[in-house]
Write an enzyme that holds these catalytic residues in place. Structure first.
Site, PDB file in Angstrom:
ATOM      1  N   ALA A 182      76.614 -37.290   5.276  1.00  0.00           N
ATOM      2  CA  ALA A 182      76.844 -38.355   4.290  1.00  0.00           C
ATOM      3  C   ALA A 182      77.373 -37.678   3.025  1.00  0.00           C
ATOM      4  O   ALA A 182      76.616 -37.231   2.170  1.00  0.00           O
ATOM      5  CB  ALA A 182      75.533 -39.076   4.007  1.00  0.00           C
ATOM      6  N   GLY A 214      73.193 -37.235  -5.364  1.00  0.00           N
ATOM      7  CA  GLY A 214      72.987 -37.039  -3.916  1.00  0.00           C
ATOM      8  C   GLY A 214      72.787 -38.372  -3.232  1.00  0.00           C
ATOM      9  O   GLY A 214      73.094 -39.423  -3.806  1.00  0.00           O
ATOM     10  N   ASN A 215      72.300 -38.343  -2.012  1.00  0.00           N
ATOM     11  CA  ASN A 215      71.981 -39.600  -1.313  1.00  0.00           C
ATOM     12  C   ASN A 215      70.793 -39.372  -0.379  1.00  0.00           C
ATOM     13  O   ASN A 215      70.303 -38.251  -0.263  1.00  0.00           O
ATOM     14  CB  ASN A 215      73.217 -40.123  -0.562  1.00  0.00           C
ATOM     15  N   HIS A 216      70.351 -40.440   0.280  1.00  0.00           N
ATOM     16  CA  HIS A 216      69.098 -40.375   1.057  1.00  0.00           C
ATOM     17  C   HIS A 216      69.246 -39.807   2.463  1.00  0.00           C
ATOM     18  O   HIS A 216      68.311 -39.875   3.251  1.00  0.00           O
ATOM     19  CB  HIS A 216      68.496 -41.782   1.182  1.00  0.00           C
TER      20      HIS A 216
END
Ligand code: CTP
Length: 402
Positions: free
Chosen positions: A279, A211-213
């Site tokens: 994102a 995943g990402n932030h």
């Protein structure tokens, strides 16, 4: 009905007419429609309805005097006038209407009316002969000419026992009237906007994911602002803790890139605008492990394959839609963003750089450069994401109008 009164600050001015007894129901109806209501009364109206009833239903003190006698507090009519998103004078008696047209200022309600910069609605209530009188009709016309909005009196039984035009519209009808009027004037009314937000999660095994932030804050802020400007909003969200505020937003929750693409495709053909603020993961594990990976080895690797590029695919598919992408960069910002704009067949791209303090992921603020496919780009200062959302939608509206 579009919830156009959602989060609107309404100043309800009550003047002396028997119809004032209906105003607690009017306050309720406004609050049920999502508005915050502040009541201001003329001294005469207090004979028809108790201030206590109104302060109870509005959950606020009711103002009527320039200075409240118990505590010598001055009621700031200018502040009240400026606080409001709209003012509603209901019931508007013949006396109050006449004073409004003459700029007479002998009570707090009239001082607030003269100070208000927001749209003013008025709902007359009086006996039929008073209503029919040329002087009253002239006053009403004059107020309408000055952009006050008339909620016409109805025909029906009057307090005098006579039958005719002069009854104030019922509270629900007044709220309907205002909602319709506000909705018709909203700048994004009639536009269907698809907005993506948040990260995507690509599962590795039943426990882990890539995943990402991304917090989703930017996409959610755009969705809320677009809905409050009248757009039909479909918000396709990856996993985030954010919740949409505006009741007109249709939220579609997704997790992986493939799910996000599928949801986008369902609403893309008939949307007018796509804002791709999500994102999206660029890679996903080639094989999803059925069981939890055990830590048997000292080193481990996962083979990754590219995810589908949602925006690129929608760029190839687009007919009349206006496509706006996001570009999060750390170096060569402008050049990288411009090349994505071209490659993905976009109409504009919003650049934010992690090199700017307070911009990008997680923050409540962002600093953007809006780059249209045609014309000059514009760099904005660091702002709250809700303000950035307004800037982005202003840019989009300029492009639609061009
Ligand atoms: N995007 C997308 N699908 C992907 C990757 C990105 O729809 N698989 C969209 C993003 O939502 C964003 C735009 O493409 O609106 C640009 O995303 P960004 O991550 O900045 O660029 P990438 O095209 O992924 O290129 P890179 O990661 O190499 O910078």
């Amino acid at each position: 009905m579009f919830p156009a009164l959602h989060a609107k600050k309404v100043l309800l001015g009550i003047s002396g007419s028997i119809a004032a007894y209906k105003t607690p129901f009017l306050v309720r109806a406004l609050i049920n429609a999502g508005a915050e209501v502040q009541v201001v009364m003329t001294p005469a109206s207090k004979s028809f309805v108790a201030p206590l009833s109104l302060s109870t239903v509005s959950n606020k003190p009711v103002y009527s005097e320039f200075v409240e006698s118990e505590d010598d507090l001055w009621n700031n009519h200018v502040g009240l006038g400026l606080w409001a998103d709209l003012m509603l004078i209901a019931p508007a008696s013949a006396n109050t209407l006449s004073k409004m047209s003459q700029a007479t200022c002998d009570n707090l309600l009239l001082a607030v009316y003269l100070s208000a910069k927001c749209p003013v609605y008025f709902a007359p209530a009086m006996d039929l002969d008073m209503h029919e009188h040329p002087a009253t009709q002239e006053v009403i016309q004059q107020l309408v000419m000055r952009d006050n909005i008339h909620i016409p009196a109805q025909e029906g039984e009057l307090a005098s026992g006579l039958q005719g035009v002069g009854r104030m519209q019922e509270p629900d009808q007044i709220v309907d009237f205002i909602e319709k009027d506000l909705a018709a004037k909203m700048p994004l009314m009639g536009q269907k906007i698809l907005i993506t937000a948040g990260p995507t999660y690509e599962p590795i095994d039943p426990v882990r994911y890539i995943g990402n932030h991304s917090s989703g804050k930017m996409g959610y802020a755009i969705a809320n602002e677009a809905a409050s400007q009248g757009a039909e909003v479909v918000l396709i969200s990856g996993p985030t803790d954010e919740i949409p505020i505006h009741p007109a937003i249709r939220l579609v929750r997704t997790s992986t890139t493939d799910e996000m693409l599928e949801s986008c495709l369902q609403d893309f053909d008939d949307c007018n605008i796509l804002v791709m603020a999500a994102a999206v993961a660029d890679y996903k594990p080639k094989n999803l492990k059925k069981n939890k990976i055990k830590k048997t080895e000292n080193t481990s690797s996962i083979e990754l394959v590219k995810t589908i590029d949602i925006l690129q695919q929608l760029g190839e598919k687009k007919s009349n839609q206006l496509l706006v992408g996001f570009s999060l960069e750390t170096e060569n910002e402008l050049a990288n963003a411009k090349s994505k704009l071209q490659k993905k067949n976009l109409d504009a791209i919003v650049l934010n750089s992690l090199a700017d303090k307070g911009a990008g992921f997680q923050h409540n603020t962002n600093k953007i450069t809006f780059i249209p496919a045609k014309g000059k780009h514009k760099t904005y200062p660091l702002k709250n994401k809700s303000e950035v959302a307004i800037d982005i939608l202003d840019e989009i509206k300029t492009m639609i109008d061009a």
